[in-house]
Write an enzyme that holds these catalytic residues in place. Structure first.
Site, PDB file in Angstrom:
ATOM      1  CG  HIS A 146      -1.931   1.119   1.172  1.00 52.89           C
ATOM      2  ND1 HIS A 146      -3.291   0.887   1.019  1.00 52.89           N
ATOM      3  CD2 HIS A 146      -1.805   2.468   1.201  1.00 52.89           C
ATOM      4  CE1 HIS A 146      -3.932   2.041   0.972  1.00 52.89           C
ATOM      5  NE2 HIS A 146      -3.049   3.027   1.103  1.00 52.89           N
ATOM      6  CG  HIS A 157      -7.525   4.270   0.540  1.00 51.69           C
ATOM      7  ND1 HIS A 157      -7.002   3.852  -0.643  1.00 51.69           N
ATOM      8  CD2 HIS A 157      -6.538   4.970   1.179  1.00 51.69           C
ATOM      9  CE1 HIS A 157      -5.737   4.269  -0.730  1.00 51.69           C
ATOM     10  NE2 HIS A 157      -5.427   4.942   0.354  1.00 51.69           N
ATOM     11  CD  GLN A 167      -7.078  11.135  -1.956  1.00 47.05           C
ATOM     12  OE1 GLN A 167      -5.908  10.767  -1.936  1.00 47.05           O
ATOM     13  NE2 GLN A 167      -7.892  10.956  -0.922  1.00 47.05           N
ATOM     14  CD  GLU A 192      -6.660   6.734   5.724  1.00 49.70           C
ATOM     15  OE1 GLU A 192      -6.981   6.743   4.524  1.00 49.70           O
ATOM     16  OE2 GLU A 192      -5.543   7.132   6.138  1.00 49.70           O
ATOM     17  CG  HIS A 201      -1.037   6.977  -1.666  1.00 53.07           C
ATOM     18  ND1 HIS A 201      -2.258   7.100  -2.296  1.00 53.07           N
ATOM     19  CD2 HIS A 201      -1.264   6.277  -0.534  1.00 53.07           C
ATOM     20  CE1 HIS A 201      -3.187   6.509  -1.559  1.00 53.07           C
ATOM     21  NE2 HIS A 201      -2.609   6.004  -0.481  1.00 53.07           N
ATOM     22  CG  ASP A 251      -0.908   5.160   3.410  1.00 53.13           C
ATOM     23  OD1 ASP A 251      -1.184   5.330   2.208  1.00 53.13           O
ATOM     24  OD2 ASP A 251      -1.690   5.476   4.324  1.00 53.13           O
TER      25      ASP A 251
HETATM   26 FE   FE2 Z   1      -3.458   5.143   1.278  1.00 55.22          FE
END
Ligand code: FE2
Length: 426
Positions: free
Chosen positions: A57, A210, A152, A213, A59, A309
């Site tokens: 995971h 996701h 996102q 979260e 970005h 992450d």
């Molecule tokens: Fe993430």
């Protein structure tokens, strides 16, 4: 004739004095004390030979952008998302590619040879998608980069969200992502999970969302994700990332939820460095840790892995691509401090993460790719404790990176000069 023969290695399962024989990029034999002619011989000196680290995971479109165009003042997830929204219109493909390639260099040096990266698909130009597809192509000779189409701004909440995500998949993005807790309502969140799982089922793609979260104990999209995975026959192909709301959920509800997740074959990826940093921000004291229920999920038979992450981006200013740092934080936050618990945290950044990504041939058995890392540690527990130096990193039989052993030269009064690498048995 072998291409490479590693002698006297300790393996993560505790086997010592092991030889690993390599031919044509694959491990052909793992046995104790093998003698055979080889073009290259590596004496592991009794140290730990591990499968490569895997980050399930990340970005990569945001990495190494820390401070652009400004720093996250509150440190919260929501300011991070807003800040990323400010940065997006300023992104240039070449700069993004350069930052991503720099991060991949860091990763390889740390023995991190496979990364699943989310890539934001909210922008109709799909600039970040094209850029990371280019990065994937360029790093392919030395690093497995798997991309997740990540809406996102919310696939239903943002205009053109569904179309943009589908276009990203058309371009070759591997996995369907989502962010149900960021949709406008719980109902929309659930609808997004259903829609995205259906898109994945139609196209034969994996899913990694996701999911929850949030510190809101009523954020229960993981339930819908597990249900949809079962309904659509996607068992073993779906991952829920973060799942931090589970930290705050009612225990009775969780006792019903865990078996559902296990039955549905949904994997869970926790991101300890980011969860401990971003969760609990609305609390005064006591402040919740916010990380999902890692040992309980593992005990229920769920595949749990740890991700990094973020590294130096709008959400997190730290990090260096070191999955041992991730495991180190994970075991602290989850209080997995038993020997067995620490070893489970090592698995969470190696074999479990490889299962999440469905990597072929990851491991140290005959038939696997000859990809491994020689660590300056004698076992997985010591590797995490020391965030051990990656002495040698091999991929498919080729040496990719070397780092000199970390030793301190001591000059102490009244004592002969000595060296130490913080190992009680050294
Ligand atoms: Fe993430």
């Amino acid at each position: 004739m072998l291409d490479l023969l590693v002698h006297n290695a300790t393996l993560p399962d505790g086997a010592t004095g092991m030889s690993v024989a390599v031919r044509d990029g694959r491990i052909v034999e793992v046995t104790r004390g093998l003698q055979a002619p080889a073009r290259e011989v590596l004496d592991a000196g009794g140290l730990l030979l591990s499968p490569p680290f895997v980050d399930p995971h990340f970005h990569m479109d945001a990495t190494l952008s820390y401070g652009l165009p400004r720093v996250n003042q509150s440190g919260t997830l929501l300011e991070g998302i807003a800040l990323w929204g400010e940065l997006k219109p300023l992104l240039k493909a070449e700069a993004l590619i350069e930052r991503a390639l720099a991060y991949c260099d860091w990763a390889v040096a740390k023995g991190l040879l496979a990364i699943r990266s989310h890539v934001d698909t909210s922008d109709a130009s799909l600039l970040a998608v094209d850029a990371l597809l280019e990065v994937k192509r360029r790093v392919a000779p030395y690093l497995d980069l798997q991309l997740v189409a990540f809406p996102q701004d919310g696939v239903l909440r943002s205009p053109g969200g569904v179309d943009n995500l589908k276009r990203a998949l058309d371009k070759g993005v591997d996995v369907v992502g989502g962010i149900p807790h960021f949709e406008r309502t719980m109902a929309d969140g659930a609808a997004s999970v259903k829609l995205l799982c259906e898109i994945a089922a139609e196209r034969g793609k994996l899913v990694d969302m996701h999911c929850d979260e949030s510190d809101d104990p009523l954020s229960r999209h993981i339930e819908t994700l597990a249900f949809e995975a079962q309904r659509l026959g996607l068992q073993g192909r779906v991952t829920g990332s973060h799942c931090t709301s589970m930290h705050s959920m009612d225990n009775y509800y969780v006792s019903k939820l865990l078996p559902l997740i296990a039955e549905s074959g949904v994997a869970v990826v926790s991101n300890p460095l980011i969860n401990i940093t971003l969760q609990g921000r609305h609390d005064s004291y006591p402040k919740r840790r916010g990380m999902t229920r890692v040992p309980e999920l593992m005990a229920a038979g769920v595949n749990v892995a740890f991700g990094h992450d973020c590294v130096m981006d709008p959400w997190y200013g730290m990090g260096s691509g070191d999955m041992l740092e991730v495991a180190h934080m994970g075991l602290h936050v989850a209080q997995m401090t038993s020997q067995a618990g620490i070893r489970q945290c090592f698995d969470a950044v190696t074999v479990n993460a490889a299962r999440v990504m469905q990597l072929e041939g990851h491991g140290l058995e005959a038939g696997c790719h000859a990809s491994f890392v020689l660590l300056q540690a004698r076992d997985p527990v010591e590797a995490i404790r020391l965030r051990a130096t990656r002495l040698k990193v091999y991929r498919r039989g080729r040496l990719l990176a070397e780092t000199p052993a970390a030793t301190a030269a001591l000059h102490l009064a009244g004592r002969a000069p000595a060296t130490s690498w913080m190992n009680p048995r050294a």
